[in-house]
Design a protein around this motif. Structure first.
Motif, mmCIF file in Angstrom:
data_model
loop_
_atom_site.group_PDB
_atom_site.id
_atom_site.type_symbol
_atom_site.label_atom_id
_atom_site.label_comp_id
_atom_site.label_asym_id
_atom_site.label_seq_id
_atom_site.Cartn_x
_atom_site.Cartn_y
_atom_site.Cartn_z
ATOM 1 N N ASP A 489 0.958 -1.025 0.043
ATOM 2 C CA ASP A 489 -0.061 0.013 -0.025
ATOM 3 C C ASP A 489 0.725 1.411 -0.068
ATOM 4 O O ASP A 489 1.635 1.505 0.828
ATOM 5 C CB ASP A 489 -0.898 -0.193 1.275
ATOM 6 N N LYS A 490 0.741 1.937 -1.077
ATOM 7 C CA LYS A 490 1.804 3.241 -1.268
ATOM 8 C C LYS A 490 1.213 4.423 -0.096
ATOM 9 O O LYS A 490 1.973 5.000 0.394
ATOM 10 C CB LYS A 490 1.548 3.933 -2.598
ATOM 11 N N LEU A 491 -0.198 4.203 0.106
ATOM 12 C CA LEU A 491 -0.532 5.412 1.058
ATOM 13 C C LEU A 491 -0.541 5.304 2.527
ATOM 14 O O LEU A 491 0.076 6.101 3.319
ATOM 15 C CB LEU A 491 -2.152 5.881 0.694
ATOM 16 N N SER A 492 -0.829 3.996 2.809
ATOM 17 C CA SER A 492 -0.592 3.732 4.489
ATOM 18 C C SER A 492 1.062 3.725 4.932
ATOM 19 O O SER A 492 1.562 4.065 6.050
ATOM 20 C CB SER A 492 -1.096 2.542 4.657
ATOM 21 N N THR A 493 1.895 3.584 3.764
ATOM 22 C CA THR A 493 3.364 3.606 3.940
ATOM 23 C C THR A 493 3.732 4.896 3.807
ATOM 24 O O THR A 493 5.064 4.986 3.809
ATOM 25 C CB THR A 493 4.033 2.476 3.081
ATOM 26 N N LEU A 494 3.212 5.735 3.473
ATOM 27 C CA LEU A 494 3.383 7.210 2.894
ATOM 28 C C LEU A 494 4.430 7.342 1.871
ATOM 29 O O LEU A 494 5.076 8.298 1.680
ATOM 30 C CB LEU A 494 4.252 7.812 4.188
ATOM 31 N N ILE A 495 4.550 6.474 1.131
ATOM 32 C CA ILE A 495 5.408 6.236 -0.157
ATOM 33 C C ILE A 495 4.989 7.492 -1.084
ATOM 34 O O ILE A 495 5.784 8.292 -1.542
ATOM 35 C CB ILE A 495 5.328 5.009 -0.917
ATOM 36 N N SER A 496 3.637 7.781 -1.265
ATOM 37 C CA SER A 496 2.966 8.629 -2.261
ATOM 38 C C SER A 496 2.799 9.988 -1.492
ATOM 39 O O SER A 496 2.335 10.860 -2.101
ATOM 40 C CB SER A 496 1.992 8.143 -3.120
ATOM 41 N N GLU A 497 2.870 9.782 -0.190
ATOM 42 C CA GLU A 497 2.166 10.898 0.632
ATOM 43 C C GLU A 497 3.406 11.499 1.542
ATOM 44 O O GLU A 497 3.378 12.521 1.978
ATOM 45 C CB GLU A 497 1.405 10.430 1.799
ATOM 46 N N SER A 520 3.413 -2.152 5.224
ATOM 47 C CA SER A 520 2.585 -1.642 6.187
ATOM 48 C C SER A 520 2.990 -1.871 7.744
ATOM 49 O O SER A 520 3.706 -3.029 7.733
ATOM 50 C CB SER A 520 1.349 -1.682 5.978
ATOM 51 N N PRO A 521 2.566 -1.110 8.885
ATOM 52 C CA PRO A 521 2.896 -1.573 10.100
ATOM 53 C C PRO A 521 2.351 -3.027 10.176
ATOM 54 O O PRO A 521 2.906 -3.862 11.127
ATOM 55 C CB PRO A 521 1.908 -0.712 10.865
ATOM 56 N N GLU A 522 1.191 -3.438 9.746
ATOM 57 C CA GLU A 522 0.644 -5.001 9.935
ATOM 58 C C GLU A 522 1.727 -5.611 9.186
ATOM 59 O O GLU A 522 1.818 -7.016 9.782
ATOM 60 C CB GLU A 522 -0.827 -4.877 9.228
ATOM 61 N N ASP A 523 2.203 -5.384 8.028
ATOM 62 C CA ASP A 523 3.065 -6.314 7.117
ATOM 63 C C ASP A 523 4.205 -6.501 8.323
ATOM 64 O O ASP A 523 5.070 -7.559 8.232
ATOM 65 C CB ASP A 523 3.422 -5.833 5.704
#
Length: 793
Positions: A489-497, A520-523
């Motif tokens: 996920d690009k968004l929850s990992t802040l990659i695109s944000e 992600s934190p869950e990953d």
């Protein structure tokens, strides 16, 4: 005259009105006088522009009709008069000092190959010959006096040196007596803002004349600054071409703090003369439809560096292997899988003026299309015949803009040695982004690159190692990750944000032979349990602090400001995260007279503190930890001064380290760094390799250094960084570390570097910076290998 008159009237009116005590009327009269003064001053200033060399009003009709006449547009007039231009022109017509041709141009006299305005070549030759004969006589006398009296010896030596200097100056004048004309230019410039002005264009249809244009340059002289600018080719120099075009441009910054300047077009070749034949040569005004001022001003301050004796980006161009200049009118064609070699070199006049400086330049290079940004390799070594070697490799198909940025001069200069300090030329001077950097350190008029052939397919395989060869590819923010571009996920990992500017980035970094998963934190929680990762330890400088800062951001925990240490659980992942800066070098920067572990006069670093820390965290053996008090046994520094470090029961599962490279670069020498690394290798030996409790041992190399984040760090440069790594990479790998090269991913993203050094900006709700967050995700891909999270989710 105007000054005297205005002073006289103003003084008397003011005296009379004050005595009459009519204050309102006094101010009204003062206002009228001031307005009259300004108008008279502007008229006299304009009149000065039309003065010939004798100081008389020029009669343009009496000018010679070829060599000494130059036709320009009304720029200077518009700068001074603005809306009043037409009124003053009418007055000038009545005085007979203005001729208006069909092109609405202003006619000015310029200095050419004329007996009226400069010594002829023959007269200079005659004077040189006379002085050389006199010099011969003086030298003969000098040799006779050597054995007589020391005082006469010194006097004659001084006289001989004066003669030599006079001959040298005359010969220089002779060399400059080719193509020369002078323009008095007045800038309506709100200093200290920056200015870019296209002064003129040179056009010819003759190939040989175009080749001679390479010898021309602009000499800009104002009260405090004298600077030379190139006249650069705007069209390629190919035989049998219909038209050749050259541009003359000046760039000003904060170092130019006066409004009046003289612009002189000169030649390095004394044999160049032009007779004004329009079929061979002409000067045309800048191409503007409505705005005759042709001035672009930046709405930001620009740090003054034009007064430095250094080349800037506009002093360089690009040539092919045949040494032919390339321009924006050219296009480089490359097939996929093919390499082509080019060279970055100074223009002829720039090399003559900035000889040694131009051989000590350092560039960043990449090419960029709508969908791909690819870094390019350029040598930091200058070759006399060509310049700096640039290799363009065809990887992804498409049309690319070639980007070449001049970063620094004297970037390899050693610390503690006599010589010029490294000089940053563009980005992030004084910790701030420089808004004129695009003009001063980005090369202009470069050719486009077109990569043809079959587009190589993306590889549908997850990266499990540090893959340094890759590029940034466009991946729309709304588009979810899917192989072979990315997963997670690009968004929850802040990659695109994660842009520090507060904007989203529609790019992801994609190696050529695999793709990355964004954890992600869950990953992280799932894969840490599967791979038995309980503790991540990071020891290094502020660049390595970005690892901790990013991980804390994605779990929404931890300090949002700068910190020198942290030791906490990463969210609910069950993973302990520890970060500690190398306090020996940090202490040396804060308390230079009381530090314990580095000699700031020689750059020698004591290995003792490093040994303490490695033993304390059980790096060399699994049971070497011991209790110490920071204030008593190791170091005294703020938060650590009264802290007792407790025994560590185990070794970290993941150990990430750099030796405070950023500090070493500006505090140590190349020799002292190599000595420290050799001592570190002797200390570590095979012990870390044999410590099986440490599953991953990572040497985190600093990302590309674009500038200097703090004052006093002049020697913190990318060229020195490369030399330090070149000297010690084999040592690093011999100790058992996996070397993580972060340069490729960072060198093509200057806009994501917020202060010249850091790629993750502190503060706010999270630490922001897409490049740095991507680099940390690469570490997670290496640590967790084939695990990408719970397959049932």
């Amino acid at each position: 005259t105007s000054n005297f008159c205005c002073f006289f009237f103003f003084n008397n009116f003011f005296y009379i009105m004050v005595n009459r005590r009519n204050i309102t009327f006094t101010f009204l009269i003062c206002f009228v006088i001031i307005v009259l003064f300004i108008l008279i001053f502007q008229f006299e200033l304009l009149n000065d522009i039309f003065l010939n060399e004798k100081g008389e009003n020029s009669n343009f009709n009496s000018f010679p009709n070829n060599d000494n006449v130059l036709s320009l547009n009304l720029n200077a007039l518009q700068y001074i008069l603005g809306d009043d231009t037409d009124i003053v022109i009418d007055k000038l017509k009545q005085l007979g000092t203005y001729n208006k041709n069909s092109n609405e141009n202003l006619i000015i006299q310029y200095v050419g190959n004329s007996d009226e305005n400069c010594d002829s070549s023959d007269s200079i030759n005659h004077r040189v010959e006379e002085l050389e004969n006199l010099l011969t006589e003086k030298e003969n006398l000098f040799n006779q006096l050597v054995d007589i009296r020391e005082s006469e010896y010194e006097n004659e030596e001084t006289e001989i040196n004066k003669l030599k200097n006079e001959i040298k100056n005359l010969k220089s004048e002779k060399e400059a007596n080719g193509f020369v004309f002078t323009i008095k230019h007045t800038f309506k410039l709100p200093i200290p803002f920056c200015l870019i002005s296209e002064i003129f264009e040179l056009k010819t249809t003759d190939y040989k004349t175009a080749l001679m244009f390479e010898n021309l340059y602009i000499q800009f002289s104002s009260k405090f600054v004298s600077r030379n600018f190139p006249i650069y080719p705007k069209t390629p120099l190919k035989d049998n071409q219909n038209e050749y075009l050259f541009g003359g441009q000046i760039i000003l910054d904060k170092s130019v703090d006066d409004l009046f300047a003289t612009i002189t077009i000169k030649s390095l070749d004394s044999n160049i003369y032009f007779n004004g034949d329009e079929n061979k040569f002409s000067i045309v005004g800048s191409k503007t439809d409505h705005d005759v001022r042709v001035v672009q001003m930046c709405n930001h301050q620009c740090y003054g560096i034009l007064n430095e004796n250094l080349p800037l980006a506009f002093d360089f161009g690009i040539v092919d292997e045949n040494n032919r200049w390339l321009t924006k009118s050219d296009r480089i064609f490359i097939k996929t899988g093919e390499n082509k070699i080019f060279y970055i070199k100074p223009f002829l006049f720039s090399k003559s003026i900035y000889d040694k400086q131009s051989e000590q330049a350092f560039f960043a290079t990449f090419m960029q299309s709508h969908g791909t940004t690819q870094s390019l390799w350029i040598s930091s070594d200058y070759t006399e015949d060509f310049g700096y070697k640039l290799v363009i490799e065809g990887r992804d198909t498409g049309d690319f803009d070639l980007v070449i940025e001049l970063i620094i001069i004297f970037g390899e200069q050693e610390n503690f040695e006599v010589g010029p300090d490294p000089f940053l030329l563009g980005a992030h001077i004084n910790h701030d982004f420089e808004h004129c950097e695009m003009m001063r350190h980005t090369l202009k008029n470069l050719p486009y690159v077109t990569v043809t052939g079959e587009q190589p397919p993306y590889v549908n395989k997850k990266c499990i190692d540090f893959e340094t060869e890759g590029r940034w590819v466009r991946h729309e923010i709304s588009e979810p990750c899917s192989p072979p571009i990315c997963s997670g996920d690009k968004l929850s990992t802040l990659i695109s944000e994660m842009s520090w500017q507060g904007t989203r980035n529609p790019f992801v970094y994609l190696p050529y032979n695999c793709y990355y998963h964004f954890y992600s934190p869950e990953d992280i929680k799932y894969c840490a349990a599967e791979k038995d990762i309980k503790w991540i330890l990071a020891l290094g400088d502020s660049l390595l602090r970005e690892v901790a800062g990013y991980l804390l951001s994605i779990v929404h925990d931890g300090d949002r400001e700068k910190f020198h240490s942290c030791d906490l659980e990463l969210g609910d992942s069950g993973v302990r995260l520890t970060y500690l800066v190398w306090l020996d070098l940090l202490e040396a920067t804060l308390n230079q007279d009381t530090h314990l572990f580095i000699d700031t006069k020689t750059g020698t670093r004591n290995i003792t503190y490093t040994e303490y820390i490695l033993k304390y965290y059980n790096i060399l053996e699994s049971d070497s930890s011991f209790v110490f008090n920071a204030d008593r046994e190791i170091i005294s520094l703020g938060e650590f001064g009264d802290k007792d470090f407790e025994i560590q029961e185990s070794s970290p599962d993941v150990f990430i380290m750099n030796p405070n490279m950023a500090y070493e670069l500006f505090m140590m020498t190349r020799e002292s760094h190599l000595k420290y690394m050799n001592e570190l290798e002797q200390l570590v030996g095979d012990r870390m390799k044999l410590n099986s409790n440490i599953k991953k041992k990572i040497w985190y190399d600093n990302p590309f250094v674009y500038g200097q984040a703090h004052g006093g760090t002049d020697h913190l440069t990318e060229p020195r960084h490369r030399l330090f790594v070149e000297d010690t990479r084999s040592i690093i790998e011999n100790m058992g570390f996996t070397f993580y090269n972060t340069t490729t991913a960072s060198s093509s993203r200057p806009e994501d570097n917020w202060d010249g050094l850091h790629y993750l900006r502190t503060g706010g709700t999270e630490w922001r910076g897409q490049v740095s967050s991507t680099l940390v995700q690469v570490i997670l891909n290496y640590v967790f290998e084939d695990c990408i999270g719970d397959p049932n989710i």
